[in-house]
Design a protein around this motif. Structure first.
Motif, short mmCIF file in Angstrom:
data_model
loop_
_atom_site.label_atom_id
_atom_site.label_comp_id
_atom_site.label_asym_id
_atom_site.label_seq_id
_atom_site.Cartn_x
_atom_site.Cartn_y
_atom_site.Cartn_z
N UNK A 59 0.76 -1.12 0.15
CA UNK A 59 0.13 0.13 -0.06
C UNK A 59 0.94 1.33 0.01
N UNK A 60 1.58 1.44 0.90
CA UNK A 60 2.32 2.49 1.12
C UNK A 60 3.62 3.00 0.31
N UNK A 61 4.34 1.81 -0.22
CA UNK A 61 5.56 1.94 -1.06
C UNK A 61 5.06 1.93 -2.29
N UNK A 62 4.36 0.75 -2.54
CA UNK A 62 4.14 0.55 -4.12
C UNK A 62 3.05 1.07 -4.65
N UNK A 63 1.93 1.24 -3.70
CA UNK A 63 0.46 1.74 -3.93
C UNK A 63 -0.12 0.86 -5.01
N UNK A 64 -0.04 -0.46 -4.75
CA UNK A 64 -0.28 -1.44 -5.52
C UNK A 64 -1.81 -2.13 -5.05
N UNK A 65 -2.90 -1.86 -5.51
CA UNK A 65 -4.09 -2.08 -5.02
C UNK A 65 -4.41 -3.62 -5.40
N UNK A 66 -4.04 -3.96 -6.43
CA UNK A 66 -4.12 -5.31 -6.91
C UNK A 66 -3.56 -6.49 -5.89
N UNK A 67 -2.39 -6.18 -5.64
CA UNK A 67 -1.42 -6.82 -5.06
C UNK A 67 -1.99 -6.72 -3.60
N UNK A 68 -2.32 -5.67 -3.18
CA UNK A 68 -2.67 -5.39 -1.63
C UNK A 68 -4.29 -6.35 -1.53
N UNK A 69 -4.91 -6.34 -2.52
CA UNK A 69 -6.42 -7.06 -2.36
C UNK A 69 -5.99 -8.46 -2.53
N UNK A 70 -5.19 -9.01 -3.28
CA UNK A 70 -4.70 -10.28 -3.30
C UNK A 70 -4.09 -10.98 -2.16
N UNK A 71 -3.21 -10.35 -1.59
CA UNK A 71 -2.32 -10.60 -0.45
C UNK A 71 -3.42 -10.86 0.89
N UNK A 72 -4.34 -9.78 1.11
CA UNK A 72 -5.01 -9.52 1.98
C UNK A 72 -6.05 -10.68 2.07
N UNK A 73 -6.71 -10.91 0.74
CA UNK A 73 -7.61 -12.32 0.59
C UNK A 73 -6.94 -13.60 0.95
N UNK A 74 -5.80 -13.69 0.49
CA UNK A 74 -4.68 -15.24 0.52
C UNK A 74 -4.66 -15.25 1.85
N UNK A 75 -4.22 -14.16 2.81
CA UNK A 75 -3.88 -14.38 4.01
C UNK A 75 -5.14 -13.93 5.07
N UNK A 76 -6.11 -14.19 4.55
CA UNK A 76 -7.48 -13.77 5.32
C UNK A 76 -7.37 -12.79 6.27
N UNK A 77 -7.20 -11.82 5.85
CA UNK A 77 -7.22 -10.45 6.50
C UNK A 77 -8.49 -9.77 6.58
N UNK A 78 -9.19 -9.44 7.62
CA UNK A 78 -10.37 -9.12 7.52
C UNK A 78 -10.41 -7.31 7.13
N UNK A 79 -11.63 -6.98 6.58
CA UNK A 79 -11.54 -5.65 6.19
C UNK A 79 -11.42 -4.73 7.33
N UNK A 80 -11.91 -5.04 8.44
CA UNK A 80 -11.43 -4.25 9.51
C UNK A 80 -10.12 -4.07 9.92
N UNK A 81 -9.53 -5.44 9.91
CA UNK A 81 -8.07 -5.43 10.09
C UNK A 81 -7.11 -4.55 9.37
N UNK A 82 -7.58 -4.55 7.86
CA UNK A 82 -6.83 -3.97 6.75
C UNK A 82 -6.80 -2.70 7.00
N UNK A 83 -8.17 -2.22 7.04
CA UNK A 83 -8.42 -0.91 7.33
C UNK A 83 -7.74 -0.16 8.58
N UNK A 84 -7.74 -0.84 9.41
CA UNK A 84 -6.77 -0.35 10.85
C UNK A 84 -5.29 -0.19 10.42
N UNK A 85 -5.01 -1.29 9.86
CA UNK A 85 -3.36 -1.30 9.47
C UNK A 85 -3.12 -0.13 8.36
N UNK A 86 -3.84 0.07 7.40
CA UNK A 86 -3.77 1.23 6.64
C UNK A 86 -3.88 2.61 7.15
N UNK A 87 -4.86 2.52 7.87
CA UNK A 87 -5.05 4.13 8.65
C UNK A 87 -3.65 4.42 9.39
N UNK A 88 -3.18 3.54 10.22
CA UNK A 88 -1.90 3.57 10.92
C UNK A 88 -0.78 3.77 10.32
#
Length: 128
Positions: A59-88
């Motif tokens: 997200x922060x270095x590459x700003x790659x939405x496709x990779x971010x979505x794919x990794x979050x899905x593969x690693x079963x990262x919840x939407x709330x967890x991902x949102x918190x991580x990105x906001x921090x």
């Protein structure tokens, strides 16, 4: 390599990881480190920490939405967890004196130049 500088320090990760994983972390290849971790029988909490580093990097270095979505899905990262991580991550990057990572960059999805905060907001609004 001459003229190449590292933009961020290497994250603090325990030395209890295998040498191959530590090498990948020092190279900032967090996705590769995550892939190697199960083979080295790393504890799940360390693997999760590496996954978070990889998500932040996408997200922060590459700003790659496709990779971010794919990794979050593969690693079963919840939407709330991902949102918190990105906001921090946005708060940390915008509070940094070296603001090059949060300066506007071109986003092919919107066709506009977006700051890191705007990019994250746009990413999260699409993901809903």
């Amino acid at each position: 390599m001459k003229g190449v500088t590292q933009t961020e320090p290497i994250p603090n990760v325990d030395s209890g990881l295998g040498e191959d994983i530590q090498i990948e972390i020092s190279r900032r290849n967090f996705v590769r480190a995550v892939m190697l971790a199960p083979k080295s029988q790393c504890p799940q909490d360390k693997i999760r920490h590496l996954q978070k580093l990889a998500l932040k990097q996408a997200a922060c270095e590459h700003r790659n939405a496709i990779a971010l979505r794919s990794l979050a899905k593969e690693w079963r990262c919840s939407r709330a967890e991902l949102e918190g991580l990105l906001m921090k991550a946005v708060a940390k990057h915008e509070g940094n004196t070296n603001r090059t990572r949060s300066d506007p960059c071109y986003d092919a999805t919107t066709g506009k130049y977006l700051s890191l905060g705007q990019w994250v907001e746009q990413f999260l609004s699409i993901k809903k």
